[in-house]
Write a protein that holds these residues in place. Structure first.
Motif, mmCIF file in Angstrom:
data_model
loop_
_atom_site.group_PDB
_atom_site.id
_atom_site.type_symbol
_atom_site.label_atom_id
_atom_site.label_comp_id
_atom_site.label_asym_id
_atom_site.label_seq_id
_atom_site.Cartn_x
_atom_site.Cartn_y
_atom_site.Cartn_z
ATOM 1 N N PRO A 174 -20.278 0.764 -22.638
ATOM 2 C CA PRO A 174 -20.081 -0.676 -22.774
ATOM 3 C C PRO A 174 -21.405 -1.417 -22.601
ATOM 4 O O PRO A 174 -22.276 -0.974 -21.854
ATOM 5 C CB PRO A 174 -19.111 -1.033 -21.638
ATOM 6 C CG PRO A 174 -18.620 0.264 -21.091
ATOM 7 C CD PRO A 174 -19.667 1.283 -21.402
ATOM 8 N N GLY A 177 -19.158 -5.232 -18.887
ATOM 9 C CA GLY A 177 -18.079 -4.563 -18.179
ATOM 10 C C GLY A 177 -17.690 -5.340 -16.926
ATOM 11 O O GLY A 177 -18.336 -6.326 -16.573
ATOM 12 N N LEU A 179 -15.039 -2.932 -18.773
ATOM 13 C CA LEU A 179 -14.440 -3.038 -20.099
ATOM 14 C C LEU A 179 -12.925 -2.824 -20.006
ATOM 15 O O LEU A 179 -12.465 -1.807 -19.484
ATOM 16 C CB LEU A 179 -15.071 -2.018 -21.037
ATOM 17 C CG LEU A 179 -14.638 -2.110 -22.498
ATOM 18 C CD1 LEU A 179 -15.808 -1.833 -23.423
ATOM 19 C CD2 LEU A 179 -13.490 -1.143 -22.803
ATOM 20 N N ARG A 267 -14.391 -6.428 -26.518
ATOM 21 C CA ARG A 267 -15.243 -5.265 -26.284
ATOM 22 C C ARG A 267 -16.615 -5.411 -26.958
ATOM 23 O O ARG A 267 -16.714 -5.779 -28.117
ATOM 24 C CB ARG A 267 -14.565 -4.006 -26.816
ATOM 25 C CG ARG A 267 -15.345 -2.722 -26.420
ATOM 26 C CD ARG A 267 -15.809 -1.927 -27.612
ATOM 27 N NE ARG A 267 -14.811 -0.930 -27.970
ATOM 28 C CZ ARG A 267 -15.039 0.060 -28.830
ATOM 29 N NH1 ARG A 267 -16.206 0.171 -29.417
ATOM 30 N NH2 ARG A 267 -14.085 0.900 -29.139
ATOM 31 N N SER A 269 -20.007 -2.798 -27.194
ATOM 32 C CA SER A 269 -20.398 -1.432 -26.857
ATOM 33 C C SER A 269 -21.519 -0.967 -27.759
ATOM 34 O O SER A 269 -21.784 -1.554 -28.815
ATOM 35 C CB SER A 269 -19.197 -0.487 -26.996
ATOM 36 O OG SER A 269 -18.721 -0.476 -28.345
#
Length: 280
Positions: A174, A177, A179, A267, A269
């Motif tokens: 991630p 976070g 996450l 999210r 990432s």
């Protein structure tokens, strides 16, 4: 694959739909760009199946790339901005190379690309905006495309390197976070048969790659790491030339966690892909 390791502690689980490959006539094919007129973007249709996805944290230090196809590592990165490609290449690539050598004992690591993803509602992956989480069960490389990547990327040394053990490992972490939105699920490679992996064409403008789509089997056992932080890395085995019983391919996919709060930040990432070599 061998019997499941009874030492692994079973954690809690969530139930969520994972998109496997629906039965198809012919070979699956997906374009990474707008397809020719009259052609679908992809012939690989999703077939959702509700599965239990187990919490990997109770046994987090026991997961192994060679036994299970995935592992979790801790590493604080000095990268100041994961959205800055040059910063990632200058700082994160050397960090990742050292981590992979320490974990695998490799003699050489060649990092060949990275992808940053930020989930945006209603946006398709490979569109004009941010790259999106991939919500289909897949493996990034195959028995054929793994060695081909070595030949494509390191042509001058490829045949010598291919005499030894070659792995392709994906490092996924991630950017923000903990996450909760669209985490990554990974299958224990021991529970996936090789004949459930379906070679699929991934068509680029100037080359055709090959990935694996995956057929459903209720025996697959799935895991995820809840609330991952930016100092945690999920390592995924995407190819291994060794065929003596080690995990070679770890299917994985993003999924919608039904326990995630409605206001969870989308999210963000980064995944980094590396060729990992062991001298013959």
């Amino acid at each position: 694959m061998g019997l499941l390791n009874e030492k692994i502690t079973a954690g809690a689980f969530v139930t969520a739909d994972l998109n496997y490959l629906a039965p198809i006539y012919g070979r699956p094919r997906t374009y990474t760009f707008d397809p020719p007129a009259g052609e679908p973007r992809s012939t690989a249709e999703p077939e959702p199946h509700a599965v239990a996805i187990h919490d990997a944290r109770p046994s987090i230090d026991q997961w192994s790339l060679d036994e299970h196809g995935f592992a979790v590592a801790h590493q604080h990165s000095a990268v100041s901005d994961f959205y800055d490609d040059e910063n990632v290449k200058d700082v994160y690539y050397p960090e990742a190379e050292k981590l992979l050598k320490d974990i695998t004992g490799a003699s050489r690591v060649f990092i060949f690309d990275h992808t940053v993803r930020k989930r945006v509602d209603g946006v398709n992956d490979r569109g004009d905006g941010s790259r999106q989480p991939v919500a289909r069960v897949h493996v990034d490389h195959t028995d054929r495309s793994g060695p081909q990547r070595v030949r494509d990327l390191i042509p001058e040394d490829a045949e010598e390197l291919l005499k030894g053990r070659v792995q392709i490992i994906n490092l996924w972490r991630p950017i923000r976070g903990p996450l909760k939105d669209s985490p990554l699920a990974v299958a224990d490679a021991r529970t996936v048969r090789f004949d459930e992996l379906v070679g699929s064409d991934l068509v680029y403008q100037h080359r055709v790659g090959e990935t694996y789509a995956v057929k459903f089997n209720p025996q697959h056992r799935w895991y995820y790491v809840p609330d991952m932080t930016p100092d945690e890395i999920l390592l995924l085995k995407c190819y291994d030339s060794t065929k003596d019983g080690v995990a070679r391919f770890a299917p994985h996919t993003a999924f919608a966690d039904p326990t995630a709060p409605a206001d969870a930040p989308p999210r963000e990432s980064i995944e980094l892909r590396a060729l990992v070599f062991h001298a013959p």
